[in-house]
Scaffold this motif. Structure first.
Motif, short mmCIF file in Angstrom:
data_model
loop_
_atom_site.label_atom_id
_atom_site.label_comp_id
_atom_site.label_asym_id
_atom_site.label_seq_id
_atom_site.Cartn_x
_atom_site.Cartn_y
_atom_site.Cartn_z
N MET A 183 0.80 -1.21 0.00
CA MET A 183 0.00 0.00 0.00
C MET A 183 0.84 1.28 0.00
O MET A 183 1.97 1.30 0.51
N PRO A 184 0.27 2.35 -0.53
CA PRO A 184 0.89 3.67 -0.42
C PRO A 184 0.44 4.36 0.86
O PRO A 184 -0.24 3.74 1.70
N PRO A 206 2.90 12.37 1.31
CA PRO A 206 2.20 12.48 0.02
C PRO A 206 2.97 11.78 -1.10
O PRO A 206 4.19 11.67 -1.04
N PRO A 207 2.24 11.31 -2.15
CA PRO A 207 0.80 11.44 -2.38
C PRO A 207 -0.01 10.51 -1.48
O PRO A 207 0.44 9.42 -1.16
N ILE A 208 -1.19 10.97 -1.12
CA ILE A 208 -2.06 10.25 -0.20
C ILE A 208 -3.26 9.70 -0.97
O ILE A 208 -3.83 10.38 -1.82
N TYR A 209 -3.65 8.47 -0.66
CA TYR A 209 -4.79 7.83 -1.32
C TYR A 209 -5.89 7.54 -0.30
O TYR A 209 -5.61 7.27 0.87
N ALA A 234 1.20 4.92 -7.78
CA ALA A 234 2.48 5.15 -8.47
C ALA A 234 3.61 5.35 -7.47
O ALA A 234 4.76 4.97 -7.73
N SER A 235 3.30 5.93 -6.31
CA SER A 235 4.34 6.17 -5.31
C SER A 235 4.90 4.85 -4.77
O SER A 235 6.10 4.74 -4.49
N THR A 236 4.03 3.85 -4.61
CA THR A 236 4.50 2.53 -4.15
C THR A 236 5.42 1.90 -5.18
O THR A 236 6.49 1.39 -4.86
#
Length: 335
Positions: A183-184, A206-209, A234-236
């Motif tokens: 997870m992000p 951030p970015p936060i989901y 995308a951050s993960t």
């Protein structure tokens, strides 16, 4: 056939959003968590969505309590089809400011809670040779960050023991599946109730989901468990790939940015309640729901998640674009 799904950490955050989603599917949803107010509210949401709920107050750090909850789930609904491990706790502080008993508690909930849940699930699934276990992991289980040593260590451990269990199931030719969803940063209530010794209010990097994005990924993994891992956001993906390619650079980058990026500009109220030892909603009767304080800054969709679930379409489009580009280049070269 109606699915029976057990979810730990179901009273808030990703677990809560996942419970609602399975409720909409009409599933039997067994909710495990410590906080009574959150559990009762989560059960009501599952029922309103069209599912059947069974709320069982459970501390996942207690193996016997988890096993007893599994027994009660099967007494009520029959065989467990899906077991989802979500429950965790954390401490936000430099490592040398975390007390030994606090580090142990985070490990017992965030790592051993997954171990005990997996034990309970396998004990019941293996004799039937069917069932799925979904571990809700984190990008921080592949790339640790400062100020969360206990949590990051536990998430790394979850990946390690899950890989070992997966190999054993393959060796046995078992049809029981185990998968991990990395997870992000998510907009959950944990940042309002986590034990923190930071000078300012903790926040997700951030970015936060939104937790619903994460819940959709969990449900998809439960339906398609053959893949070893799923990445959400995308951050993960960027974090895991960067760790593989340039870990020393990430060390230096996070040393510079990792403190400020995990704190807002607001100071922390002295003595604020935390959920390390006791559920916060049990103290004041407040249901904190699935969302945290960062709705305005959180994404409700993830293109990366969609792409990971539609690889055939993505490859076809990419192939088409590549072919078109080659054709254009060829035509230009012939002029």
């Amino acid at each position: 056939m109606t699915q029976t799904v057990v979810i730990t950490g179901a009273s808030a955050g990703i677990g809560r959003a996942t419970a609602r989603l399975f409720g909409r599917r009409g599933a039997n949803v067994v909710l495990l968590a410590r906080g009574s107010a959150g559990l009762e509210a989560a059960a009501a949401e599952v029922e309103r969505a069209g599912g059947t709920a069974l709320a069982l107050p459970t501390d996942v750090a207690d193996h016997q309590a988890v096993s007893d909850a599994a027994d009660r789930a099967e007494e009520r609904f029959g065989a467990i089809n899906v077991w989802i491990n979500v429950a965790f706790t954390s401490v936000f502080a430099p490592f040398d400011e975390i007390r030994p008993e606090e580090f142990r508690r985070v490990t017992e909930v965030t790592y051993l809670g997954f171990v005990y849940g997996t034990m309970a699930a396998l004990e019941r699934m293996k004799p039937r040779n069917r069932g799925t276990i979904v571990q809700v992991g984190s990008a921080l289980g592949a790339r640790a960050i400062p100020l969360q040593s206990a949590y990051c260590g536990a998430k790394h451990a979850v990946n390690g023991f899950t890989e070992s269990v997966r190999c054993e199931l393959l060796h046995e030719g078992s049809e029981v599946r185990v998968t991990v969803v990395q997870m992000p940063a998510a907009n959950t209530p944990q940042f309002s109730w986590v034990l923190s010794r930071l000078p300012r209010h903790p926040q997700p990097v951030p970015p936060i989901y939104q937790p619903e994005v994460c819940a959709r990924a969990v449900a998809y993994a439960a339906d398609h468990p053959r893949r070893k891992q799923y990445w959400v956001g995308a951050s993960t993906a960027a974090t895991i790939l960067a760790q593989k390619a340039a870990a020393p650079l990430l060390d230096r980058y996070l040393a510079r940015t990792g403190y400020d990026s995990q704190q807002t500009g607001d100071s922390v109220t002295p003595g604020r309640p935390n959920n390390l030892w006791h559920p916060v909603d049990g103290a004041d009767g407040t249901d904190h729901g699935a969302h945290g304080e960062f709705d305005e800054r959180s994404h409700s969709r993830s293109f990366q998640l969609w792409a990971s679930q539609h690889t055939g379409t993505v490859c076809a489009v990419a192939g088409g674009l590549l072919a078109a580009g080659v054709s254009v280049a060829f035509a230009r070269n012939r002029r």
